[in-house]
Enzyme design. Sequence first.
Site, PDB file in Angstrom:
ATOM      1  N   SER A 894       0.798  -1.225   0.000  1.00 41.43           N
ATOM      2  CA  SER A 894       0.000   0.000   0.000  1.00 41.43           C
ATOM      3  C   SER A 894       0.832   1.277   0.000  1.00 41.43           C
ATOM      4  O   SER A 894       0.281   2.374   0.044  1.00 41.43           O
ATOM      5  CB  SER A 894      -0.934   0.015   1.219  1.00 41.43           C
ATOM      6  OG  SER A 894      -0.181   0.004   2.417  1.00 41.43           O
ATOM      7  N   LYS A 937      -5.785   3.660   9.521  1.00 38.04           N
ATOM      8  CA  LYS A 937      -4.995   4.682   8.841  1.00 38.04           C
ATOM      9  C   LYS A 937      -5.626   6.058   8.989  1.00 38.04           C
ATOM     10  O   LYS A 937      -4.913   7.068   9.113  1.00 38.04           O
ATOM     11  CB  LYS A 937      -4.850   4.310   7.364  1.00 38.04           C
ATOM     12  CG  LYS A 937      -4.005   3.043   7.159  1.00 38.04           C
ATOM     13  CD  LYS A 937      -3.903   2.652   5.697  1.00 38.04           C
ATOM     14  CE  LYS A 937      -3.036   1.406   5.528  1.00 38.04           C
ATOM     15  NZ  LYS A 937      -2.901   0.980   4.131  1.00 38.04           N
TER      16      LYS A 937
END
Length: 995
Positions: A894, A937
């Site tokens: 990611s 996140k």
Amino acid sequence: MLRAAAAAAAVFPSRFAAAPAVAAAEEVRSPLLRVLGSLRGGRATTLGTRARFCSNSAGSDSEAPAAAEAKAEDAVAAEGEADGKPSSAIVPTTPRPEDCLSVIALPLPHRPLFPGFYMPIYVKDQKLLQALVENRKRSIPYAGAFLVKDEEGTDPNIVTSSDSEKSIDDLKGKELLQRLHEVGTLAQITSIQGDQVVLLGHRRLRITEMVQEDPLTVKVDHLKEKPYNKDDDVIKATSFEVISTLREVLKISSLWKDHVQTYTQHMGDFNYPRLADFGAAISGANKLLCQEVLEELDVYKRLKLTLELVKKEMEISKLQQSIAKAIEEKISGDQRRYLLNEQLKAIKKELGLETDDKTALSAKFRERIEAKKEKCPPHVLQVIEEELTKLQLLEASSSEFNVTRNYLDWLTVLPWGNYSDENFDVHHAQQILDEDHYGLSDVKERILEFIAVGRLRGTSQGKIICLSGPPGVGKTSIGRSIARALNRKFYRFSVGGLADVAEIKGHRRTYVGAMPGKMVQCLKSVGTANPLVLIDEIDKLGRGHSGDPASALLELLDPEQNVNFLDHYLDVPIDLSKVLFVCTANVIETIPNPLLDRMEIIAIAGYITDEKMHIARDYLEKNTREACGIKPEQVEVTDAALLSLIENYCREAGVRNLQKHIEKIYRKIALQLVRQGVSNEPTQEAVIVTASEEPNGNSSENKLKEENMENPATGNASEEASELELMKKTTDHDVHPAEEPKEAVLTDPALSTDKLCTQEVNKDVEGAMEEAAGKTVEKVVIDSSNLGDYVGKPVFQAERIYEQTPVGVVMGLAWTAMGGSTLYIETTKVEEGDGKGALVLTGQLGDVMKESAQIAHTVGRAILLDKEPNNLFFANSKVHLHVPAGSTPKDGPSAGCTMITSMLSLAMGKPVKKDLAMTGEVTLTGRILPIGGVKEKTIAARRSAVKTIVFPAANKRDFDELAPNVKEGLEVHFVDTYDEIFVIAFQSDTETETS
């Protein structure tokens, strides 16, 4: 005791008592012999194996007894010859004992022979035995009895086999003479029966030289005692002590009771040498010690040696008595208990109160199952009946009986068909879940959905809910809250590290110590068939040589199989379809796929800072303060302190570490308050008791002053605390008139009215109130400034290193086991030259992340060529890409878009937009693929004060499901290609669609 018994048997054989003819010689004997003669006549039946004095060997008048014995022996010998049989009586003797100057030496292996005592010995040497018989026929019935010395290098106190005795019989001549003690006893041969020779000791002898070797004949000297004074006080005292000790032995030991009792009645007729010999002879002492007494000619020394022996005999008798008493008490206690138990059983059986064990057991099992008979499945009832019939046929002592009994115990104790009444009130469940947990709306919503379905159907089916999330987010406590909301019994067991299938499926009954599995134990423990079972740490299942527990859990958890769950121990199907299973796991990746497929996963991402603040203020701090015994008015923890604690010490997703730090703070506060003299213990009677101890009026005040004088350092604090207690008590008295101090004093019997009056107490209370009105306890305030004094230096530093990221640096978002975090990706130029384009990676990156960097380098060159065709940076520059915190392993795809942005920023010499963070996987064509951990996140971005976030478009739905307080104040862009990210990062003035 055995040693003494052996000595008695050897020294006093009853069958060798003197013949009746000997009694005729008593008229010419000395007074001592007349006394001893009465022992032969009057107590012949009671003496049994006792020593008897037969001659006055110590005196000078030995002719008279010798003559008397000769007459008696003539008569006995005549009778024996008339019958034609060898006589066993005393043989007539012509010589006197003192005339025997050479005698046959007889070895004594065990004990020396003392004058006046009988001793039987066994002579195995036929030649020696024939010589003794010949001497008796020739009217010389005397021999020398000498104790055998121990072999060199042997311990006389250690008992060995009879090999030494055999060697003595084999020795002849000088070899035998060397093994004999020099001092022995002149012994009269009273009888010979087979190889047994009975000796009667007369006087002491000493070997001078050997005359003949086979049989061993030696010359001897007759020994006499050294002259002594009969009126010597020391000798008298020693003899009296010997007599006294013998009397003590008489009281304790029954072994010598008849001997000592008989002789001590006439102790006045004894002379001192004879007393010493008597004491040594009846003692069970070592043979060498007895030989020492035999060799001693000094009367006083002999008495002292004898005293030592009889003292030791008394101690042995005492020890024997104590051992016998202890054993007797133990045996009698056990016998008494056994008899009482047997009588109790008989009485109960007669009254019909108790039957035999098997009948009672069967009745107990039938009574258990009778209440559940209607709900119990037929196949289970059939098994129980078969086992009860089998129990009656088995013996109670057999091992099969215990196996059957335990099996029936488990079968009858299980809650067959017994279900607890469930509460399907959704509002009640909502209230309980909100009381126990803050936030977790998605988890609570799923639980309420489950309860609503049960409300509509009227029953709830067992489901498998798996709560996954980082440690400390409340997974286990959620399971407990669900059980409380549903009114179900709660049972928890952890399968972390479980490697034995038998823990789940049970053991076979054939094994020793077999037990059912955890599920059967759970049903027995909770008593209902529909509990909530929390299976903790299911992601940490082990796998050992005993099978695969994860596969064994399939039958337990699968709703299609657990209707007929089969435990190896019970071996009957159990319906577990109504059981609600709640599993917990930190990561679901380690759970086997077949098991994971049967679970409904509810992810708990963790708590953001706002949620942690609410949890710390409303739950953790309150509970910790009460647990530490601190009052709310004594301490204040500011919001700034809690915020600093959360951000700098406890960044993990859960709140367990936060709770530990709060407990640490309150422990230090408690120590600080106690050192100041503060006590929160209830002291309702403190004023009255303190006042009663002082005779004058101002007792409380005087007591406080004295304590302050004794402890100047803590005086003020103690005074303030005591005054506050006085104020509190007085206030309570005002509210409750029935508890006035006056009434308490009058009703307390321990207080006297002449020492204490109600007016004085009231005066003390009023004075204390006036003094306390101007003073208050200083409140402990915890702020961010002094937080380090309680919990130490901060563990975490600020994740945000740059206020404005420089060229080549971009903030990325990452998922970690602690929730989520931000990390910087830094790129710099190492060297420049034609054709030197290359990429160097550092930061302990995993294989996937290294591949992402290579993809980012390729995609970045293509984009730079498209945006700035004249920029040859990647072709001519060696680029170094680094991810900080190099000691932490990092992996995952990611970070691809973040790496491209970092390289392009360096290539174009432009910094990215301020307060920007991004995440997403990139393909070689520039497409942005979805990622995981959106909530974690997002939380990490908020913690670092990020304003703009870039997510893949495929994650838009994940972001929309987040709570409003998580999304508040964030500008989020959802992109499909990297071109959109390029516009957001480097062309901030361009308008972009914000979603």
